[in-house]
Write a protein that holds these residues in place. Sequence first.
Motif, PDB file in Angstrom:
ATOM      1  N   LEU A 133      42.502  41.331  41.192  1.00 23.50           N
ATOM      2  CA  LEU A 133      42.488  40.167  40.423  1.00 23.50           C
ATOM      3  C   LEU A 133      42.868  38.878  40.963  1.00 23.50           C
ATOM      4  O   LEU A 133      42.260  37.796  40.705  1.00 23.50           O
ATOM      5  N   THR A 181      36.390  42.386  37.484  1.00 20.36           N
ATOM      6  CA  THR A 181      37.754  42.745  38.357  1.00 20.36           C
ATOM      7  C   THR A 181      38.495  42.269  37.140  1.00 20.36           C
ATOM      8  O   THR A 181      39.786  43.030  37.168  1.00 20.36           O
ATOM      9  N   ALA A 182      38.501  41.155  36.542  1.00 24.26           N
ATOM     10  CA  ALA A 182      39.445  41.062  35.665  1.00 24.26           C
ATOM     11  C   ALA A 182      39.738  42.100  34.412  1.00 24.26           C
ATOM     12  O   ALA A 182      40.989  42.407  33.858  1.00 24.26           O
ATOM     13  N   SER A 183      38.666  42.891  34.028  1.00 28.58           N
ATOM     14  CA  SER A 183      38.647  43.960  33.173  1.00 28.58           C
ATOM     15  C   SER A 183      39.535  45.128  33.758  1.00 28.58           C
ATOM     16  O   SER A 183      39.834  46.060  32.712  1.00 28.58           O
ATOM     17  N   SER A 194      44.591  46.766  41.129  1.00 33.24           N
ATOM     18  CA  SER A 194      43.905  45.920  40.210  1.00 33.24           C
ATOM     19  C   SER A 194      44.468  44.611  40.095  1.00 33.24           C
ATOM     20  O   SER A 194      43.767  43.781  39.989  1.00 33.24           O
ATOM     21  N   LEU A 195      45.822  44.499  40.378  1.00 32.12           N
ATOM     22  CA  LEU A 195      46.522  43.183  40.406  1.00 32.12           C
ATOM     23  C   LEU A 195      46.149  42.166  41.630  1.00 32.12           C
ATOM     24  O   LEU A 195      45.752  41.076  41.754  1.00 32.12           O
ATOM     25  N   PHE A 203      40.056  35.569  42.456  1.00 33.75           N
ATOM     26  CA  PHE A 203      39.723  34.130  41.864  1.00 33.75           C
ATOM     27  C   PHE A 203      40.147  33.191  43.046  1.00 33.75           C
ATOM     28  O   PHE A 203      39.823  31.863  42.870  1.00 33.75           O
ATOM     29  N   VAL A 263      43.386  44.820  32.452  1.00 36.56           N
ATOM     30  CA  VAL A 263      43.183  45.112  30.953  1.00 36.56           C
ATOM     31  C   VAL A 263      42.789  46.556  30.704  1.00 36.56           C
ATOM     32  O   VAL A 263      43.938  46.873  29.856  1.00 36.56           O
ATOM     33  N   GLN A 270      33.948  38.631  38.943  1.00 37.24           N
ATOM     34  CA  GLN A 270      35.186  38.196  38.437  1.00 37.24           C
ATOM     35  C   GLN A 270      35.341  38.788  37.093  1.00 37.24           C
ATOM     36  O   GLN A 270      36.703  39.208  36.713  1.00 37.24           O
ATOM     37  N   ARG A 271      34.436  38.838  36.182  1.00 35.49           N
ATOM     38  CA  ARG A 271      34.802  39.600  34.977  1.00 35.49           C
ATOM     39  C   ARG A 271      35.005  41.024  35.056  1.00 35.49           C
ATOM     40  O   ARG A 271      36.047  41.688  34.280  1.00 35.49           O
TER      41      ARG A 271
END
Length: 136
Positions: A68, A84-86, A64-65, A72, A89, A81-82
């Motif tokens: 992330l 992937t960023a979630s 996941s990192l 970008f 989290v 992007q959203r």
Amino acid sequence: MTTDLEIDRTPTSRNWVKVGFYLISVVFNLCLIAQLLTVGVAYFVNPGWWATHIWLVRGYSGLSLILLGWVFITPFSPKIQRLTASLPVLLGLQFCSIHLKSPLHLEIFHPLIGFALVYISSTLVHSVGRSYSPSP
């Protein structure tokens, strides 16, 4: 004479980067599905599968990192992007929900967050996959 469709299919370094992102997102999604299956087997069949359930998340959570960072530096849509960023989290919330003990019993959210992870990861895979499909 070449058509626009033939030109779009010419491999470029940017396309390979996006294909790599897609492949890692598929692997991440498959790991989530495997983890969901192992928790079912652990609960209903053999508790020994809990170790596999825990081992899986420790093994794939770093993806996941990687995704992330990757999302970008590569031109992807804001939706991708959203999504992937979630992922990191939600994985962080997963770790917190199972390890932090409180009188509010936040661990009840652990399976719900897990299903959200599967849903968002699957949506990410389909969104990235659709970005490669030629428009009709």
